[in-house]
Motif scaffolding. Structure first.
Motif, PDB file in Angstrom:
ATOM      1  N   ALA A 122      42.135  42.453  33.789  1.00 14.66           N
ATOM      2  CA  ALA A 122      42.752  42.028  32.525  1.00 14.66           C
ATOM      3  C   ALA A 122      44.255  42.290  32.530  1.00 14.66           C
ATOM      4  O   ALA A 122      45.043  41.459  32.065  1.00 14.66           O
ATOM      5  N   VAL A 123      44.643  43.463  33.055  1.00 15.57           N
ATOM      6  CA  VAL A 123      46.077  43.785  33.114  1.00 15.57           C
ATOM      7  C   VAL A 123      46.805  42.815  34.042  1.00 15.57           C
ATOM      8  O   VAL A 123      47.925  42.369  33.750  1.00 15.57           O
ATOM      9  N   VAL A 124      46.179  42.483  35.165  1.00 13.05           N
ATOM     10  CA  VAL A 124      46.792  41.518  36.086  1.00 13.05           C
ATOM     11  C   VAL A 124      46.952  40.163  35.407  1.00 13.05           C
ATOM     12  O   VAL A 124      47.993  39.493  35.547  1.00 13.05           O
ATOM     13  N   LEU A 125      45.933  39.744  34.647  1.00 12.91           N
ATOM     14  CA  LEU A 125      46.015  38.461  33.942  1.00 12.91           C
ATOM     15  C   LEU A 125      47.134  38.469  32.904  1.00 12.91           C
ATOM     16  O   LEU A 125      47.912  37.508  32.809  1.00 12.91           O
ATOM     17  N   ILE A 126      47.232  39.555  32.151  1.00 17.24           N
ATOM     18  CA  ILE A 126      48.305  39.650  31.148  1.00 17.24           C
ATOM     19  C   ILE A 126      49.679  39.652  31.820  1.00 17.24           C
ATOM     20  O   ILE A 126      50.624  38.999  31.359  1.00 17.24           O
ATOM     21  N   SER A 127      49.781  40.373  32.928  1.00 18.81           N
ATOM     22  CA  SER A 127      51.055  40.404  33.652  1.00 18.81           C
ATOM     23  C   SER A 127      51.425  39.021  34.168  1.00 18.81           C
ATOM     24  O   SER A 127      52.588  38.607  34.105  1.00 18.81           O
ATOM     25  N   ALA A 128      50.425  38.294  34.663  1.00 14.71           N
ATOM     26  CA  ALA A 128      50.694  36.943  35.157  1.00 14.71           C
ATOM     27  C   ALA A 128      51.144  36.023  34.026  1.00 14.71           C
ATOM     28  O   ALA A 128      52.053  35.204  34.195  1.00 14.71           O
ATOM     29  N   LEU A 129      50.513  36.166  32.852  1.00 11.43           N
ATOM     30  CA  LEU A 129      50.918  35.339  31.705  1.00 11.43           C
ATOM     31  C   LEU A 129      52.336  35.672  31.257  1.00 11.43           C
ATOM     32  O   LEU A 129      53.117  34.775  30.909  1.00 11.43           O
TER      33      LEU A 129
END
Length: 378
Positions: A122-129
């Motif tokens: 989830a953190v990786v996804l938020i960082s990518a966004l």
């Protein structure tokens, strides 16, 4: 009586002297009439980047590349600065998040690994966004800078980055908001399509899987066609926002109207530019990708972990720098091409070329003029 020129009237005392070849009268009569030089067509002036007339395909395509060379410091310098900053921030954030998450998973108890892995994802996804949003913001700012550069360069001006930024003061927020809105709509559309496909496939039977594949393929094709159509119809929104300083809603309508009657021409030029940019990028990056694939074994034949990590970091830094340069060139070319097409559309529909010529002549005479790109006051 005779018509001979030697005949004399009775009582004439002397024969008339024949006109001399040196006589002006004789020269005037004998010289062939010379027609005044015909006034031929004179091309419109070219005070700067473009000729002040409607632009043909060759002029638009060639001038797009001249945008990089004419004023490189505020154009290419800003482009490469923004793309490099975004690329390094994105790479650093994602790398740090992944490394920290991997370390936490490795040190966690077996019963906590699944929860930590989900949280790390989830953190990786938020960082990518977030990094994607940062990329959109940088791209929007670059679009505005290039639009102002092309407009002022058409009048022969050569501005610094500070002057270009000042010209767009008060419009940067609208431009960034417009780019974020488009990106958000695209993400939502993709998420809806992916959700439908996953829902159909998760049913489990053969019919659901087939339906999911059909919806995914047809939906993807339809979304690509719709996105391409909207890309062209809304292509002139950034120039209208920055150069005409219109509100967002008026800028959308403005772009929509200017594209009428020239959709396929605009689409063809922008598609050709995109293909040329992608081809050049592949030519530049392909050798690096091939070398990096087997260079690790040559540099570190013993398989030392520290050496592998150092080599990997070095390769990634080079890749980020190379992609930043290629991305900067591509962003400038696409933004410049869109602005040139916008200027050409206004020349053909509204006589902007005449306004630009009058502005150049007035400024050459030392007179102050209004910005010719602003909408006419009623």
């Amino acid at each position: 009586m005779t018509d001979s020129p030697t005949w004399q009237s009775p009582g004439a005392s002397a024969a008339p002297v024949p006109p001399s070849s040196e006589s002006p009268w004789h020269a005037a009569q004998a010289a062939p009439a010379v027609a005044p030089p015909a006034v031929g067509w004179a091309p419109p002036p070219r005070p700067g980047l473009i000729p002040l007339r409607p632009l043909d395909f060759g002029t638009i395509f060639g001038t797009t590349f001249r945008v990089l060379r004419r004023n490189p410091r505020p154009v290419f310098g800003v482009a490469i600065g923004l793309t490099t900053l975004v690329a390094f921030i994105a790479g650093a954030v994602v790398t740090v998040v992944v490394l920290l998450g991997t370390d936490r998973i490795a040190r966690a108890a077996p019963e906590d690994m699944e929860a930590i892995a989900i949280g790390t994802g989830a953190v990786v996804l938020i960082s990518a966004l977030l990094t994607a949003a940062l990329t959109v913001v940088a791209g929007a700012l670059l679009q505005g800078v290039i639009a102002i550069e092309v407009a002022t360069a058409s009048l022969g001006e050569r501005l610094t980055f500070r002057q270009l930024w000042a010209r767009g003061r008060g419009r940067w927020g609208a431009l960034v908001g417009w780019s974020l809105l488009l990106s958000a709509l695209l993400v939502v559309a993709i998420a809806i399509l992916v959700g439908l496909v996953v829902l159909m496939v998760s049913i489990g039977d053969v019919g659901g899987i087939v339906a999911g594949v059909v919806v995914g393929v047809l939906g993807g094709l339809g979304m690509a066609v719709l996105a391409s159509w909207l890309w062209i119809k809304l292509l002139f929104v950034p120039p209208a926002l920055v150069l005409e300083r219109r509100p967002l809603r008026e800028s959308v309508g403005r772009s929509w109207r200017l594209i009428i009657g020239r959709f396929w021409r605009t689409f063809g030029i922008m598609l050709l530019l995109s293909v040329a940019i992608q081809t050049a990028a592949s030519v530049v990056t392909a050798p690096f990708s091939l070398v990096s694939g087997f260079a690790g074994a040559l540099v570190n034949p013993t398989g030392d972990l520290t050496a592998d990590l150092s080599f990997l970091i070095g390769i990634n830094l080079i890749a980020i720098a190379l992609s930043a340069v290629v991305g900067a060139v591509g962003a400038v070319l696409l933004s410049g091409g869109a602005t040139l097409l916008y200027v050409d559309a206004r020349m053909r529909d509204e006589g902007l070329d005449l306004d630009l010529q009058r502005t150049v002549e007035a400024r050459a005479a030392g007179a102050s003029t209004d910005d010719p790109f602003l909408p006419a006051r009623s």
